[in-house]
Design a protein around this motif. Structure first.
Motif, PDB file in Angstrom:
ATOM      1  N   ILE A 232       0.613  -1.006   0.161  1.00  0.00           N
ATOM      2  CA  ILE A 232      -0.144   0.123   0.119  1.00  0.00           C
ATOM      3  C   ILE A 232       0.650   1.026  -0.112  1.00  0.00           C
ATOM      4  O   ILE A 232       0.919   2.438  -1.271  1.00  0.00           O
ATOM      5  CB  ILE A 232      -0.321  -0.243   1.568  1.00  0.00           C
ATOM      6  N   ARG A 233       1.770   1.081   0.789  1.00  0.00           N
ATOM      7  CA  ARG A 233       2.746   2.692   1.018  1.00  0.00           C
ATOM      8  C   ARG A 233       3.392   2.628  -0.187  1.00  0.00           C
ATOM      9  O   ARG A 233       4.057   4.181  -0.692  1.00  0.00           O
ATOM     10  CB  ARG A 233       3.851   2.368   2.299  1.00  0.00           C
ATOM     11  N   LEU A 234       3.434   1.501  -1.045  1.00  0.00           N
ATOM     12  CA  LEU A 234       4.467   1.962  -2.850  1.00  0.00           C
ATOM     13  C   LEU A 234       3.495   3.151  -3.418  1.00  0.00           C
ATOM     14  O   LEU A 234       3.950   3.247  -4.092  1.00  0.00           O
ATOM     15  CB  LEU A 234       5.107   0.797  -2.993  1.00  0.00           C
TER      16      LEU A 234
ATOM     17  N   ALA B 202       0.391   9.377   1.833  1.00  0.00           N
ATOM     18  CA  ALA B 202      -0.078   9.270   2.877  1.00  0.00           C
ATOM     19  C   ALA B 202       0.990   8.699   3.866  1.00  0.00           C
ATOM     20  O   ALA B 202       1.134   7.817   3.875  1.00  0.00           O
ATOM     21  CB  ALA B 202      -1.092   9.521   2.505  1.00  0.00           C
ATOM     22  N   ARG B 203       0.709   8.942   5.228  1.00  0.00           N
ATOM     23  CA  ARG B 203       0.757   7.587   6.417  1.00  0.00           C
ATOM     24  C   ARG B 203      -0.603   7.312   7.151  1.00  0.00           C
ATOM     25  O   ARG B 203      -1.622   7.011   7.644  1.00  0.00           O
ATOM     26  CB  ARG B 203       0.434   9.467   7.582  1.00  0.00           C
ATOM     27  N   LEU B 204      -0.438   5.820   6.540  1.00  0.00           N
ATOM     28  CA  LEU B 204      -1.363   5.007   6.177  1.00  0.00           C
ATOM     29  C   LEU B 204      -1.024   3.503   6.935  1.00  0.00           C
ATOM     30  O   LEU B 204      -0.095   3.636   6.304  1.00  0.00           O
ATOM     31  CB  LEU B 204      -1.942   4.708   4.439  1.00  0.00           C
ATOM     32  N   LEU B 205      -2.252   2.964   7.920  1.00  0.00           N
ATOM     33  CA  LEU B 205      -1.882   1.848   8.733  1.00  0.00           C
ATOM     34  C   LEU B 205      -0.560   2.899   9.448  1.00  0.00           C
ATOM     35  O   LEU B 205       1.266   1.503   9.198  1.00  0.00           O
ATOM     36  CB  LEU B 205      -1.435   0.940   7.657  1.00  0.00           C
TER      37      LEU B 205
ATOM     38  N   GLU C 141       8.273  17.205  11.336  1.00  0.00           N
ATOM     39  CA  GLU C 141       9.393  17.768  10.969  1.00  0.00           C
ATOM     40  C   GLU C 141       9.038  17.524   9.340  1.00  0.00           C
ATOM     41  O   GLU C 141       9.118  18.886   8.834  1.00  0.00           O
ATOM     42  CB  GLU C 141       9.740  16.107  10.218  1.00  0.00           C
ATOM     43  N   ASP C 142       7.561  17.108   8.904  1.00  0.00           N
ATOM     44  CA  ASP C 142       7.633  17.791   7.888  1.00  0.00           C
ATOM     45  C   ASP C 142       6.829  18.622   7.868  1.00  0.00           C
ATOM     46  O   ASP C 142       7.054  19.929   6.939  1.00  0.00           O
ATOM     47  CB  ASP C 142       6.458  16.513   7.398  1.00  0.00           C
ATOM     48  N   HIS C 143       5.917  18.985   9.000  1.00  0.00           N
ATOM     49  CA  HIS C 143       5.000  19.752   9.313  1.00  0.00           C
ATOM     50  C   HIS C 143       5.727  21.920   8.922  1.00  0.00           C
ATOM     51  O   HIS C 143       5.800  22.023   8.583  1.00  0.00           O
ATOM     52  CB  HIS C 143       3.966  20.316  10.072  1.00  0.00           C
ATOM     53  N   ALA C 144       6.835  21.622   9.477  1.00  0.00           N
ATOM     54  CA  ALA C 144       8.570  22.870  10.042  1.00  0.00           C
ATOM     55  C   ALA C 144       8.651  23.369   8.496  1.00  0.00           C
ATOM     56  O   ALA C 144       9.325  24.109   8.229  1.00  0.00           O
ATOM     57  CB  ALA C 144       9.267  21.597  10.876  1.00  0.00           C
TER      58      ALA C 144
ATOM     59  N   LEU D  70       2.519  18.462   3.201  1.00  0.00           N
ATOM     60  CA  LEU D  70       3.556  17.156   3.912  1.00  0.00           C
ATOM     61  C   LEU D  70       4.034  16.189   3.870  1.00  0.00           C
ATOM     62  O   LEU D  70       4.243  15.113   4.589  1.00  0.00           O
ATOM     63  CB  LEU D  70       2.236  16.652   4.980  1.00  0.00           C
ATOM     64  N   ALA D  71       3.955  15.987   2.445  1.00  0.00           N
ATOM     65  CA  ALA D  71       4.460  15.038   1.706  1.00  0.00           C
ATOM     66  C   ALA D  71       5.929  15.686   0.581  1.00  0.00           C
ATOM     67  O   ALA D  71       6.505  14.693   0.637  1.00  0.00           O
ATOM     68  CB  ALA D  71       3.028  14.134   0.888  1.00  0.00           C
TER      69      ALA D  71
END
Length: 266
Positions: free
Chosen positions: A21-23, A27-30, A48-51, A189-190
């Protein structure tokens, strides 16, 4: 569903499902949870990504820092400004980023030739990091492809505090057949390195978003510079053939016989 996935036993099958799925998405899934919250690792990565996203939006474009001297000299890049006098004003008053300052209008008219087939402009937008990362890869491909197609190309330049609507002013000042704006996207955030290419056929002060076409998500984990160049040049060919741009123009199969390296465009 989420509760069931969080209680899956840590075996090889469930781990393989998650990897698969993550491939397909950043997105931050599971990612699992600790009680009602994210796990510590996920929470730290999110912060970190937000910063990075906040830093990308607020960064100032310094031409000599963003691009190396060889790149600036090769493309003879120069800088102009919109009516926004600071990054804060640019963020608070978007309309000011859609018009050049009076001084910048004069500089553009002095240094750029009008009535070109293609006019490429670089705008900082909402991510200087995106411009820094993607423009050195994409600009040479666009210029090479446009030259191979026999199109005349205007002098590229860089715009501080730039919004997409600046395309209208570019059209009024330089009257190109097609104006292309390479601009930093609003960071998510990606990725904070994602750039867009907005395009318009004979843009004028009467144009709105409905008159523009867009090739977006140009970054390492999205659309590659080579694929983006092929799509942008293909759209240029369609615009020239049909004399339109915007929502009435649908992206089709390649209109050009070859891409920037002489191979068939997909």
């Amino acid at each position: 569903m989420e509760d069931r996935l969080n209680t899956l036993p840590p075996n090889a099958d469930s781990a393989e499902i998650v990897r698969g799925i993550r491939l397909h998405t950043p997105a931050r899934l599971l990612v699992g949870r600790a009680g009602a919250a994210y796990r510590t690792e996920t929470q730290l990565q999110l912060r970190e990504d937000h910063a990075k996203a906040r830093d990308a939006v607020r960064a100032e474009l310094d031409l000599k820092t963003v691009f190396d001297s060889e790149f600036i000299e090769k493309w003879n890049l120069f800088e102009v400004h919109t009516r926004a006098s600071s990054k804060l004003e640019f963020l608070a008053r978007p309309a000011l980023g859609r018009e050049f300052s009076d001084e910048s209008r004069g500089e553009i008219l002095r240094r750029c030739s009008a009535d070109r087939d293609i006019q490429i402009v670089i705008g900082d937008g909402l991510s200087v990091l995106a411009v820094q990362t993607q423009v050195p890869r994409l600009l040479p491909l666009l210029v090479e492809g446009a030259s191979n197609a026999g199109w005349s190309i205007g002098q590229a330049f860089v715009v501080h505090y730039c919004r997409v609507g600046i395309l209208n002013e570019i059209g009024e000042l330089l009257k190109p057949q097609i104006a292309i704006l390479l601009i930093g996207e609003r960071p998510g955030l990606a990725s904070a390195e994602s750039m867009s290419a907005y395009m318009a056929y004979k843009p004028s002060r009467f144009h709105s978003d409905a008159n523009r076409n867009l090739v977006s998500n140009i970054h390492d984990s999205g659309l590659s510079a080579r694929s983006a160049a092929a799509r942008i040049l293909n759209l240029c060919a369609q615009m020239m053939r049909l004399g339109i741009s915007g929502c009435t123009l649908k992206e089709q199969q390649a209109m050009l016989p070859s891409d920037v390296n002489g191979t068939k465009m997909e």
